[in-house]
Design an enzyme around this catalytic site. Structure first.
Site, PDB file in Angstrom:
ATOM      1  N   GLY A 169       0.712  -0.967   0.386  1.00 33.93           N
ATOM      2  CA  GLY A 169      -0.179   0.167   0.332  1.00 33.93           C
ATOM      3  C   GLY A 169       0.970   1.696  -0.318  1.00 33.93           C
ATOM      4  O   GLY A 169       2.263   1.406  -0.120  1.00 33.93           O
ATOM      5  N   GLY A 171      -0.371   9.098   1.624  1.00 35.56           N
ATOM      6  CA  GLY A 171       0.127  10.819   1.508  1.00 35.56           C
ATOM      7  C   GLY A 171       2.006  10.976   1.438  1.00 35.56           C
ATOM      8  O   GLY A 171       2.097  11.633   0.543  1.00 35.56           O
ATOM      9  N   VAL A 227       3.895   1.681   2.066  1.00 36.46           N
ATOM     10  CA  VAL A 227       4.102   0.215   2.989  1.00 36.46           C
ATOM     11  C   VAL A 227       4.150  -0.569   1.992  1.00 36.46           C
ATOM     12  O   VAL A 227       3.771  -1.166   1.179  1.00 36.46           O
ATOM     13  CB  VAL A 227       2.854   0.534   3.725  1.00 36.46           C
ATOM     14  CG1 VAL A 227       3.046  -0.638   4.782  1.00 36.46           C
ATOM     15  CG2 VAL A 227       1.909   1.682   4.112  1.00 36.46           C
ATOM     16  N   ASP A 262      -5.925  11.760  11.965  1.00 38.27           N
ATOM     17  CA  ASP A 262      -6.139  11.851  10.640  1.00 38.27           C
ATOM     18  C   ASP A 262      -6.562  10.198  10.208  1.00 38.27           C
ATOM     19  O   ASP A 262      -6.793   8.809   9.999  1.00 38.27           O
ATOM     20  CB  ASP A 262      -5.214  11.331   9.370  1.00 38.27           C
ATOM     21  CG  ASP A 262      -5.062  11.184   7.874  1.00 38.27           C
ATOM     22  OD1 ASP A 262      -6.306  11.857   7.564  1.00 38.27           O
ATOM     23  OD2 ASP A 262      -4.431  10.640   7.706  1.00 38.27           O
TER      24      ASP A 262
END
Length: 624
Positions: free
Chosen positions: A19, A22, A26, A135
């Site tokens: 993945g 922003g 990963v 977030d």
């Protein structure tokens, strides 16, 4: 740039990408020292020179590592190598909450509350440590295979808060959960996290976010201009007490929200009790700050007016909006910062308006998913859209290779013909090659498969008896070693030896051939048929003996030789009519035999009773 196979810090071997966000990419990696899988987050290339982002990334990641909670992703290590900032985290086998909602919607109300209780418990601990996530969104909430919640990205979220205004994709990804005060540029507080949790609760119940828009700015404006949509209007079965939790968590004014995550959790825990069934709808106590009230809502009428004015009018509109945003800026200390944020918001809004300035109306983007790239370009061109030459690629289990997965803007969205459509094209199913596991221990084979990305639930183990392999050893596999399988859906079958049991051979004497064969088959033994023999004791076609004999120790797969009876041996009778010359003795062997022979000879020489003996012949005989 991190490559597959790289060893970070000489310890974490990168397996594959899982993945990107922003601020970081990963990867799944393998900890060569502690023999476990880990997730590695590496700061993106465009942040490598941002000292503020790096400093906050490291500091807050270290702070988040102190949060030990079953519903928070554990942070194991943080460091730097080759000018790359990295974070080593717990790897969670499962999916994120966004995908979980999409795949399992609608969710039972009780299940929604259970998920939220886990999330609130984790956030409550973070707030106790004075750590604000900033977030929170379903993409940052992971679900393992047992349904346990794991919240991620505490440190990165805090570091990102100072840079997100310049990261369009990040803002688009997070703005759906952004509190009104954050959208205005104010500092995030615990109530900002609680607002995001209220939006997440809404999405769990409804399967979608409450506010949508064509740009990040238009969505942000809705957060502090529009009322929260009612969940009960669409689903009247949802109790008012549960909807009230959403309304209180997402009020425009932070002081009207829950004081803590614990308070929200306690309210949620009792919302399904019968005594709260007739609860009145929640009404906030205070009025929104003038700073929000005075913002002019952007309506369709307003957009049409702007499209009809010339550049000086646009400039006047800008001045008016900046003036309105600045009239409430009383604190002198923050005036400069708020002006910059206000100016940014206005310029962003005007950028959206400028994109439609020359277009009379929006046109819905057609559905071109599943089409070839050429066919998709033709279909979009027929609607007057331009298509970017540079399209994105990703793997897909459902869309054939070189066919369109989706568009940006997405299908059904009203877009203007000056916009360029970006296609996401399938690279087909992501394939991986599996090794030959025959002769390998089961644990070693499974470890290698999971390191490739094959989940344990897609590995089937079948136990078999095999004398040639030690127990726990793989004796066969499907697919064969060297085959390629789908990373997302591929399955592997491993047949594993459990050793063999000794079989003591029964005494099969007297068994019919059919009975003997049935017995041997039931024991996993083979048979061969030897010679047949006569027997006065054993009936015909029954077993006389076996080789090896009764009591022999055998293993499955061995063969037994069977000797069958032909029944009693038949008796041959002699003929009474004649005796061959060879059976008559040539010489007498005893005196008795001589006497018998003499007598027989004398009898033969005598005349019969019908013959007369002459006197001369009689005298001759006497003389002799």
């Amino acid at each position: 740039m991190v490559e597959i196979g790289d060893k970070i810090n000489g310890r974490y071997r990168v397996i594959r990408s899982i993945g990107s966000g922003g601020m970081a990419n990963v990867y799944l990696a393998y900890d060569l020292i502690l023999d476990r899988e880990v997730a590695v987050k590496v700061l993106r290339f465009d942040f490598l020179e941002d000292e503020t982002a790096i400093r906050r990334f490291r500091r807050e990641a270290l702070a988040a590592s102190e949060l030990v909670h079953p519903n928070i992703v554990g942070i194991y290590d943080v460091g730097q190598e080759d000018n790359r900032q990295y974070l080593i985290m717990e790897y969670v086998h499962g999916t994120d909450l966004k995908k979980y909602i999409r795949d399992n919607y609608p969710l039972p109300t009780e299940h929604v509350i259970a998920i939220m209780q886990q999330v609130l418990s984790a956030i409550g601990l973070a707030h106790e440590h004075r750590i604000i996530h900033r977030d929170l969104k379903p993409q940052n909430i992971l679900m393992d295979e047992q349904g346990n919640v794991k919240i991620a990205d505490f440190g990165i979220a805090i570091a990102l808060s100072e840079t997100s205004l310049t990261q369009t994709n990040t803002l688009l990804g997070s703005v759906h959960y952004l509190s009104p005060e954050q959208a205005r540029g104010s500092m995030a507080t615990r109530q900002s996290d609680i607002y995001a949790l209220g939006i997440i609760l809404y999405e769990l119940l409804m399967g979608k976010v409450p506010f949508e828009g064509e740009s990040a700015v238009s969505i942000a404006l809705k957060h502090f201009q529009s009322d929260m949509p009612s969940v009960r209007e669409q689903y009247p079965d949802i109790p008012q007490s549960l909807e009230n939790v959403i309304l209180k968590a997402t009020t425009k004014e932070p002081s009207d929200r829950y004081v803590s995550a614990e308070e929200m959790a306690n309210d949620l825990l009792t919302c399904l009790l019968p005594n709260r069934a007739n609860e009145p709808i929640f009404e906030p106590k205070s009025v929104m700050d003038d700073e929000t009230k005075r913002l002019t809502p952007i309506t369709d009428t307003h957009v049409q007016q702007v499209t009809q004015v010339k550049e000086p009018a646009v400039k006047r509109e800008t001045d008016e909006m900046v003036s309105k945003l600045d009239t409430t800026e009383k604190p002198q200390k923050k005036r400069g910062r708020k002006r910059r944020v206000a100016l940014f918001l206005v310029l962003a809004v005007l950028a959206v308006l400028a994109g439609i300035f020359f277009a009379p109306s929006g046109t819905k983007v057609p559905d071109v998913s599943g089409l070839t790239v050429d066919d998709a370009i033709t279909a979009l061109a027929d609607k007057g859209f331009k298509v970017s030459d540079d399209y994105q690629e990703e793997y897909s289990e459902t869309i054939e290779k070189d066919h369109v997965i989706r568009t940006s803007p997405r299908v059904g969205t009203k877009a203007f013909k000056t916009e360029t459509i970006v296609l996401t094209v399938s690279k087909g199913s992501e394939k991986i090659e599996i090794s030959n596991f025959i002769g390998m221990s089961l644990s070693e084979a499974k470890r290698e498969l999971t390191s490739l990305g094959i989940e344990d639930k897609r590995i089937t183990v079948e136990e078999v008896e095999d004398p040639d392999y030690e127990p726990g050893t793989v004796v066969s596999q499907s697919p064969a070693g060297g085959s390629s399988i789908s990373l997302e859906k591929g399955t592997v079958i491993l047949k594993v030896s459990v050793g063999t049991e000794a079989i003591l051979l029964d005494d099969l004497t007297g068994y019919t051939l059919t009975e003997a064969i049935n017995y041997l088959n039931s024991q996993g033994l083979g048979f061969t048929q030897g010679s047949s023999e006569f027997s006065d004791m054993i009936p015909e076609n029954s077993v006389i003996s076996t080789s090896p004999g009764p009591g022999a120790s055998l293993v499955k797969g061995n063969s037994v030789m069977i000797t069958l009876s032909k029944g009693p041996e038949p008796v041959v009778e002699e003929s009474s009519e004649s005796v061959s010359e060879s059976e008559i003795p040539s010489e007498p062997t005893s005196s008795s035999e001589v006497e018998v022979e003499t007598e027989a000879s004398s009898d033969e020489d005598k005349p019969s009773s019908s013959e007369e003996v002459k006197p001369d012949e009689q005298s001759d005989q006497e003389t002799e």
